[in-house]
Every structure is written in structure tokens, then in C-alpha cells.
Enzyme design. Structure first.
Site, PDB file in Angstrom:
ATOM      1  N   GLU A 145       0.732  -1.239   0.165  1.00 10.10           N
ATOM      2  CA  GLU A 145      -0.022   0.000   0.029  1.00 10.10           C
ATOM      3  C   GLU A 145       0.798   1.217   0.148  1.00 10.10           C
ATOM      4  O   GLU A 145       0.564   2.361  -0.555  1.00 10.10           O
ATOM      5  CB  GLU A 145      -1.062   0.034   1.186  1.00 10.10           C
ATOM      6  CG  GLU A 145      -2.076  -1.130   1.008  1.00 10.10           C
ATOM      7  CD  GLU A 145      -2.804  -1.087   2.326  1.00 10.10           C
ATOM      8  OE1 GLU A 145      -3.044  -0.072   2.980  1.00 10.10           O
ATOM      9  OE2 GLU A 145      -2.946  -2.179   3.059  1.00 10.10           O
ATOM     10  N   CYS A 238      -6.838  15.859  -5.482  1.00 10.48           N
ATOM     11  CA  CYS A 238      -6.469  17.251  -6.063  1.00 10.48           C
ATOM     12  C   CYS A 238      -5.084  17.364  -5.655  1.00 10.48           C
ATOM     13  O   CYS A 238      -5.104  17.188  -4.221  1.00 10.48           O
ATOM     14  CB  CYS A 238      -7.570  18.358  -5.605  1.00 10.48           C
ATOM     15  SG  CYS A 238      -7.031  19.995  -5.864  1.00 10.48           S
ATOM     16  N   CYS A 241      -5.239  21.114  -3.197  1.00 18.24           N
ATOM     17  CA  CYS A 241      -6.117  21.121  -1.885  1.00 18.24           C
ATOM     18  C   CYS A 241      -6.291  19.957  -1.067  1.00 18.24           C
ATOM     19  O   CYS A 241      -6.439  20.042   0.067  1.00 18.24           O
ATOM     20  CB  CYS A 241      -7.526  21.971  -1.984  1.00 18.24           C
ATOM     21  SG  CYS A 241      -8.678  20.721  -2.844  1.00 18.24           S
ATOM     22  N   CYS A 252     -10.988  20.056  -9.822  1.00 15.23           N
ATOM     23  CA  CYS A 252     -11.261  19.699  -8.766  1.00 15.23           C
ATOM     24  C   CYS A 252     -12.616  20.569  -8.245  1.00 15.23           C
ATOM     25  O   CYS A 252     -12.668  21.577  -8.427  1.00 15.23           O
ATOM     26  CB  CYS A 252     -10.191  20.129  -7.595  1.00 15.23           C
ATOM     27  SG  CYS A 252     -10.740  20.340  -5.824  1.00 15.23           S
ATOM     28  N   CYS A 255     -11.816  23.402  -5.306  1.00 13.05           N
ATOM     29  CA  CYS A 255     -10.837  24.415  -5.618  1.00 13.05           C
ATOM     30  C   CYS A 255     -10.645  24.854  -6.953  1.00 13.05           C
ATOM     31  O   CYS A 255     -10.128  26.160  -7.249  1.00 13.05           O
ATOM     32  CB  CYS A 255      -9.549  24.314  -4.914  1.00 13.05           C
ATOM     33  SG  CYS A 255      -8.407  23.111  -5.649  1.00 13.05           S
ATOM     34  N   ASP A 285      -2.205  -4.617   3.697  1.00 14.46           N
ATOM     35  CA  ASP A 285      -2.143  -4.960   5.231  1.00 14.46           C
ATOM     36  C   ASP A 285      -3.066  -5.966   5.873  1.00 14.46           C
ATOM     37  O   ASP A 285      -3.798  -6.177   4.911  1.00 14.46           O
ATOM     38  CB  ASP A 285      -2.745  -3.496   6.119  1.00 14.46           C
ATOM     39  CG  ASP A 285      -1.552  -2.250   5.985  1.00 14.46           C
ATOM     40  OD1 ASP A 285      -0.321  -2.613   5.501  1.00 14.46           O
ATOM     41  OD2 ASP A 285      -1.909  -1.159   6.253  1.00 14.46           O
ATOM     42  N   TYR A 510       2.798  -4.921  13.037  1.00 16.05           N
ATOM     43  CA  TYR A 510       1.699  -4.335  12.486  1.00 16.05           C
ATOM     44  C   TYR A 510       0.656  -3.568  13.860  1.00 16.05           C
ATOM     45  O   TYR A 510       0.631  -4.052  14.848  1.00 16.05           O
ATOM     46  CB  TYR A 510       0.647  -5.231  11.802  1.00 16.05           C
ATOM     47  CG  TYR A 510      -0.383  -4.415  11.274  1.00 16.05           C
ATOM     48  CD1 TYR A 510      -0.121  -3.498  10.225  1.00 16.05           C
ATOM     49  CD2 TYR A 510      -1.924  -4.911  11.086  1.00 16.05           C
ATOM     50  CE1 TYR A 510      -1.282  -2.743   9.497  1.00 16.05           C
ATOM     51  CE2 TYR A 510      -2.865  -4.113  10.555  1.00 16.05           C
ATOM     52  CZ  TYR A 510      -2.358  -3.106   9.806  1.00 16.05           C
ATOM     53  OH  TYR A 510      -3.544  -2.366   9.007  1.00 16.05           O
TER      54      TYR A 510
END
Length: 793
Positions: A145, A238, A241, A252, A255, A285, A510
Site C-alpha cells: 500500500e 487534487c 487542496c 477539482c 478549489c 495490510d 502491525y
């Protein structure tokens, strides 16, 4: 030139500092006391000897050779002429490369040399064309990930080659024995539920069966039962922002920026690599959310590579990754569908409840709240009441009960009580909480203390006994957050962000877990550290414990026998390189995790507990305190040598004495800290390790609670938070037709929808889906029946 001159000045200053330091005899004494560096004298000059781990690894690696069938076996012998330097080499190599050392007499030399000769003969024959490679080197793509995790794993296998694909995906390539491994990161989720499905989202064969859309989930008529089909789309983020959305837009919606990153680009890059390799390994995970991310990735990559296996590991170390790779190729396990279904239920339920209740706050609560403030004379600007709606408000199944606890505790914290102190010669003997004694004695003490009076007491020692105090278990997510709040002043979101870094950098296991189980490897880590630190006492101090049995997850623990000070030193020396910057906040959290775990694997502390009877104002008080450890040195101190949570007090002197009675007013019950709120979620069966910090963060972000960093990191409900909870639980429960017309009968159901008991039941049902004891469609139907009418308002 200016930059070069500045660098030269800094270098000169550093050189002069070191030179002056080495002229100080005290510095040399300190260096010579260390067990991991050597000092030698030649021709009257002192030399400092430090193990060069990187050079050793590079040199010893030359005993092996890479060929088309893999890597040949090699053999490295280290001749030790300075034990301190060798000890430094062992410690650093253990941290950097998981190297395990053996004494030469413990190695079966004849067998080892025979294996080396066989490998070399095999290579010679292949080069001469007299033999063919039995098993060709395979290639695999490992998808994790986090980019940090990908970089950490790649660093375990030498200097990786790096290529950047058209969509921006960075791929690390390393070579193992018979595997060329490409490592890349998905960046977390690649799909998210759409806000509303469209006609284009419905396959033609299903259009007649679809009853409608429920916040991005299609409701479909089945054989006597309604089924649901969630509609997902790629995640757009985005870069200006940070806003995330799923709609197909070129700018976006928040913004207006055109700097948009679409997870489709990452998917396309992953597909390119999946097409090239023999096998795809999904290493997301090890929890339900990770399984769902892995499931999505497997579906997306399946058309490009049919050999997709799940790879699961609970710590990011070289040994753990190699073991996980071996198991993945041996078992060829796919993704666990039950875990994916459980995560789907959680995500859909969260969407349905949130999208159903939040508009009630935007459209009905906000005008109600602003009206209340105007009546109290509060300026409209203080809460932006000049705006007709407030889209920053939200409600949720877990979020709302948790807010209720904070509101309730805030009200309780306004009540006060007294603590009385008995002082003798200016020193405090004991403290007495008002609620712990009879009302009559409390009244007498209050009267005496208010006059600054004195009283005569008689102290009698009744007994002394040796008591064994057990160490605390290693951390779970909730206890980690609680202690980080209590001991380090860290909020829940910060604690989990730091723990995420420590996990991805290969320093802890973990961190989202509710298990206290300790693996065999965990006990080995503790034994190694205790043996190195306590030497001859290690046998008496080390006491391995599993703490719990079964389950895939383990407690939160360090992955190597390296304490915080050594970790910091290795990073400062450059011996250990991490993918990110190790801050003092990381060090403090790691230190707490490390010491708590090591203590959990040590013997009990044996303390001396004294019991007293105190005669005061005609009343008898029973008082006990721990006055010391058993008198046999460090052995009796046990785990407190690492984790000292035992409070020692001076023994009370028996006999009559005159004491001054003091008092102070305190809260009967203080507000929650963020850690205590998480503990409350755990104890009441609401929330999960992966959501505890998110819930606290949401409450703060919405302006419902305020974190008071001083004096003790308390959290209190804001005015807005108190009104939101009152609106959802009290106001809507009494909604009338005069206020809301025909909607009133639906609104009156809201309090039950978000009640603590209903939330707890739903959490249990989702656990049953994960365990395969209940169908996910059945649970979704239950939830849908609750929100069906409200969702259509």
C-alpha cells in the site's frame, strides 16, 4: 562558491570540535567504557576502532555469485581480534540486515563446503554449455500500500534498480536467490464508492431488476430477497487542496485546480508490470481493509496475469518478507472473500448512516442551532450563522455515541469533591478522597481543614508481606493510544500516524490489532535484548509469555532487539537508513512500545507491602502502601528495571503524632483524554483498531470536541458538539408534526438508529460476517430497513 565556503567552514568546525573532544581524558574514558567500539594504542597514539557494517556486507556478499539459476551459496569467516569491535559488528548487522551469527565450531563445515562446491560446479557446467538450468529464475510483482513500505522492503535485498512508469508509479527491482522481485505501492485504496450511481453504471441485463440507488449502492430485486451492488470508481485527488472525489472531472470540485491525480494512472502502471512478470503478489495490510484493497487490485490485474496470490506479513523485516514469499509460493492463497465482505458491509453501512443523518444536520440542525444562539445573544460570525447551511457537519453510528460520552463526561466534570491531606513536619503522610470515607468523617475533616486545624493520629503497622506484581501485557491499539496520551501527551491521530511510520520502516509489528499474542520470534527478540543488557542476571529476569493464543495478529512490539537510544545512534551514524525522517516524537513512541514489550517478557517484581491502621478523630482508617522491593538486588525488581510502573512510598512511622489537615478541591471525574475515549470505545464494543483514531480525528475536525493540551490533554465537548448531540438524541426524539410535518414520524427514529446498543449489535454482526457465520447481504438488508424511509427524505 559561497555555498562551498559555508560547507568548508562547517566541516572545519566539526573537525575542530572532534579534535578538542579527543583531547579530553573524560571523553576517552567514556569511549573506552562502551562495549561496541575498540580502542588501541600504537606508538603512543590512540586509535578508535568502529565496525564498518556496510563494507562487511558488501565484501561477504562476494562469496556468492548470481547466475541464471539463482545465487550460489557463500561462506564468510570473521576472525575476531577485538571483541568490542566484533560486538559492534554483530549488533549493527543484526539491525540492518537481520544477520544471525554462529560460532565456527557450531557450523557443519564439511556439509557446507560440499554444498558450495556443488553450486560452483553447477555454474561452471552451465557456462561451458554442459548443463542446462533446472529451474529458471522467476519474476514477481509485489504490491504493497505505502511507498515507504515498498522502499523499506526493497532495501533489504541490496541496492535496488528503480524505474518510473508513465503514470508516475515507482517500481523497485531486486534479485533474490531464484526470484527477480519488482516492488510497487498502490498508495492505499484505488476505488471508492460513488456518491450516486448513474444509468451508465447499470449493466443492461440488470436494469429491469434495479429498484434504485441508495447513496452509491444499487438495490436489486433477487429471488425473494433484496441484494445490493456497490458502485465503485477510481479515486481522484487534487494535488492543490488535497480533496478526494470519484466523479469524472477534469478540475477539482472544491478549489477548481486542474492538478488532479487519478488512481487509474497507478492501476495502468501496475497492469504494465503485471503483464511482464510470472506472478503477482498482493502484500496489502493484514486486516479487513487491507484485504479489500488487495481484492480490488487482484480484480484489476487478473486480465493481465492469472497467477495472483496473497502475501501476508505482520512486520516489515527481511526475515518476515522472505518467509512470507516462501509461504505465498507454497500455499498460493487467494484473497479471503469473507474479510472482503465484512469490509464492504462496514463501508456501505458507514456511507448509508452518514449520508442519511448528515443532511439532517445541514438542513434542520443548522437553522435550529443558529436560532438558539441568536436568542442567547451570540454573534452570528462566531459560528458562521450568516450561512444558510453548514456542510462540515456529520453524524455516524460510532461517531455519535462517542460524542455523547464526551458530552456526558464534560457535565460530570463540573462536579467537584475534596481530597484531604495529613501533613507531618511539612511532609504528606496520606491523602484521603472524600468519597472513600464515611460522610461523618468527611464533614469533620472539612471543618478541621477549613480552620487550618490540627489533629492527633495513632499509626499502627498491622503487617508486612511480599507481593508479586505482574508486568503489563504488550500493547494493543487501544492501550497504545491510551498510554501515548497519558505518558507522552500525544493525540490519537498523531499516535497512529507515528506508529504507521514505525511499522512501514520495519521497526515495529502491525499497529492495528486487538491481540496481545506474542510469537516465537517476539520472545526471541526479548531474550536477545535481556541477555545483552543484563548478562548473568538474564536467566533469572527473562520469563517468556504468549499472553494469548490463536489469531493471525500479534501484539504491537519491536521487531529487533534494539532500544530507542541504540536506534537513534544507528540512524545518526548512518548505519541504519530509514525511508523517512526519524523525529523525537517517533523515538518517544518507539521507546514506550519497546520498554512495554520487553517488560512483558520479564519476571514479576516482588515488592514489600505494608498495611496500617490509622486512628483519626475517633475513626479507623485502613491504609496500605508499597514500601520497597524484596532485598535481593535487581532480581526482585523484575520487569520494573525496564518499565517502572510501581510507586514506592516511605514506610509510615508507628505511634502517636500531630498532623495538620489540608484539603484541595478537585473534579469528581475529570474529562476524557483522547486515549481514555478510545479505551471507552474498546470496552463498550464500539469501533475497531483501524477506526479508533479516525473517529477522534473526525470529532475534532467537525468542531464537536476541543483538545486541551494543558494540563493533561483533556478533551471537552464544544458548544456545537453539545447542541449536535442534543439535537440528534433529544430534539429529534420529540419531533412534532407542527415542527416537521409528515417527516416527524421518521425523524423520531433517529435516536434509536445511532444508539450505543444498536451500534454494538451491528459491530457484532459485522464480526460474524468476517467469521463466516452470517451472510453480508442479510446484514445489509437489516441496515437498509432502518434507513429506507429516512434515506429518501
Amino acid at each position: 562558491m559561497e555555498s562551498g565556503g559555508r560547507s568548508a567552514r562547517i566541516l572545519a568546525e566539526a573537525y575542530n570540535f572532534v579534535r578538542r573532544a579527543l583531547e579530553d581524558p573524560e571523553v576517552w574514558r567514556e569511549i573506552e567504557s562502551r562495549s561496541d567500539v575498540g580502542v588501541t594504542v600504537e606508538n603512543g597514539r590512540k586509535y578508535l576502532l568502529i565496525a564498518d557494517v556496510a563494507t562487511y556486507i558488501q565484501a561477504s556478499g562476494r562469496t556468492s555469485r548470481l547466475y541464471s539459476g539463482g545465487i550460489t551459496k557463500g561462506f564468510s569467516v570473521v576472525v575476531v581480534d577485538n571483541m568490542n569491535v566484533f560486538r559492534g559488528l554483530m549488533e549493527r548487522s543484526r539491525v540492518i540486515a537481520d544477520i544471525k551469527w554462529s560460532k565456527l565450531e557450531e557450523v557443519p563445515l564439511d556439509k557446507l563446503i560440499e554444498e558450495i562446491e556443488e553450486d560452483r560446479e553447477k555454474v561452471s557446467k552451465i557456462l561451458e554449455g554442459k548443463a542446462v538450468v533446472g529451474e529458471l529464475v522467476k519474476s514477481a510483482l509485489l504490491v504493497v500500500e505505502s511507498p515507504n513500505k515498498a522502499r523499506t522492503i526493497a532495501s533489504f535485498f541490496g541496492q535496488p534498480s528503480i524505474r518510473v512508469l508513465p503514470g508516475g508509479l515507482k517500481v523497485y527491482e531486486v534479485t533474490l536467490h531464484n526470484l527477480i522481485l519488482s516492488i510497487a505501492a498502490s498508495g492505499g485504496h484505488v476505488f471508492e464508492l460513488v456518491p450516486r450511481s448513474s444509468e451508465d453504471d447499470i449493466p443492461g441485463s440488470l436494469r429491469e431488476a434495479v429498484e434504485g440507488d441508495v447513496f452509491g449502492v444499487l438495490s436489486i430485486k433477487g429471488d425473494g430477497v433484496r441484494v445490493f451492488a456497490p458502485v465503485f470508481s477510481s479515486i481522484k485527488r487534487c494535488l492543490s487542496c488535497g480533496h478526494q472525489f470519484t466523479e469524472d472531472r477534469s478540475v477539482c470540485p472544491r478549489c477548481g485546480s486542474s492538478r488532479i491525480r487519478d488512481s487509474r494512472d497507478i492501476i495502468e502502471d501496475l497492469r504494465r508490470v503485471a503483464w511482464e512478470v510470472d506472478v503477482v503478489l498482493v502484500g496489502t495490510d493484514p486486516d479487513t481493509e487491507g484485504e479489500k484493497i488487495g481484492w480490488d487490485l487482484a480484480l484489476l490485474l487478473k486480465p493481465f496475469n492469472k497467477n495472483i496470490y496473497r502475501l501476508e506479513f505482520h512486520e516489515v523485516t527481511r526475515t518476515a518478507i522472505l518467509r512470507a514469499l516462501e509461504e505465498a509460493f507454497e500455499k498460493r492463497r487467494g484473497l479471503r472473500e469473507r474479510l472482503v465482505e465484512a469490509q464492504l458491509v462496514r463501508r456501505i453501512e458507514d456511507r448509508w448512516i452518514g449520508f442519511t443523518l448528515s443532511p439532517l444536520l445541514w438542513c434542520y440542525f443548522w437553522p435550529y442551532y443558529c436560532s438558539e444562539l441568536r436568542e442567547k445573544g451570540v454573534p452570528a460570525t462566531s459560528e458562521r450563522c450568516f450561512e444558510p447551511y453548514n456542510f462540515n457537519l456529520s453524524a455516524g453510528r460510532v461517531q455519535t455515541p462517542a460524542l455523547g460520552w464526551v458530552v456526558s463526561r464534560y457535565e460530570e466534570s463540573k462536579k467537584t469533591t475534596y481530597i484531604y491531606t495529613l501533613l507531618h513536619n511539612g511532609a504528606q503522610l496520606i491523602s484521603i478522597r472524600e468519597g472513600d470515607v464515611s460522610p461523618a468523617l468527611a464533614n469533620d475533616l472539612r471543618g478541621l481543614a477549613s480552620r487550618g486545624g490540627e489533629a492527633e493520629i495513632n499509626v499502627s503497622e498491622v503487617s508486612r508481606e511480599e507481593v508479586a506484581v505482574s508486568p503489563p501485557p504488550p500493547y494493543t491499539t487501544d492501550s497504545l493510544i491510551a498510554d501515548a496520551s497519558r505518558l507522552l501527551g500525544m493525540g490519537a491521530p498523531e499516535t497512529m500516524r507515528l506508529a504507521q511510520d514505525l511499522f512501514e520502516w520495519g521497526l515495529i509489528t502491525y499497529h492495528r490489532t486487538d491481540s496481545t499474542r506474542v510469537s516465537e520470534r517476539g520472545m526471541e527478540v526479548a531474550e536477545e535484548y535481556i541477555r545483552d543488557k543484563f548478562g548473568g542476571l538474564a536467566g533469572a529476569l527473562y520469563k517468556p509469555r504468549r499472553w494469548s493464543e490463536g489469531g493471525a495478529h500479534e501484539a504491537i512490539r519491536p521487531v529487533k532487539p534494539v532500544d530507542a537510544s541504540t536506534l537513534q545512534l544507528l540512524v545518526e551514524e548512518g548505519a541504519l537508513e530509514l525511508p523517512g525522517r526519524l523525529t523525537q516524537r517517533h523515538i518517544k513512541l518507539y521507546d514506550m512500545i519497546f520498554r512495554r514489550f520487553i517488560a512483558s517478557q520479564m519476571r514479576e517484581a516482588t515488592v514489600v507491602k505494608a498495611r496500617y491502621i490509622i486512628d483519626l478523630l475517633g475513626y479507623r482508617l485502613d491504609h496500605s502502601r508499597i514500601i520497597g522491593f524484596r532485598a535481593d538486588g535487581d532480581i526482585s525488581r523484575g520487569f520494573t528495571l525496564i518499565w517502572n510502573n510501581v510507586r514506592l512510598e516511605e514506610p509510615l512511622k508507628p505511634g502517636y503524632m500531630v498532623v495538620k489537615v489540608g484539603f484541595r478541591r478537585v473534579r469528581a471525574k475529570p474529562p476524557y483524554t483522547e486515549g481514555e475515549l478510545v479505551e471507552e470505545m474498546k470496552s463498550k464494543g464500539i469501533g475497531r483498531p483501524s477506526t479508533y483514531a479516525k473517529i477522534v480525528e473526525t470529532l475534532i475536525k467537525r468542531g464537536y470536541i476541543v483538545s486541551l493540551r494543558k494540563p493533561r490533554g483533556y478533551i471537552v465537548a464544544s458548544r456545537r458538539g453539545r447542541y449536535v448531540f442534543k439535537f440528534l438524541v433529544e430534539h429529534l426524539a420529540n419531533a412534532t408534526e407542527d415542527q416537521y410535518g409528515s417527516l416527524a414520524r421518521y425523524l423520531r427514529r433517529v435516536p434509536q438508529l445511532i444508539s450505543e446498543e444498536r451500534t454494538r449489535i451491528l459491530e457484532r454482526l459485522m464480526d460474524e460476517v468476517e467469521e463466516g457465520r452470517r451472510e453480508w447481504a442479510e446484514v445489509l438488508n437489516d441496515v437498509y430497513r432502518e434507513i429506507e424511509e429516512l434515506s429518501s427524505l
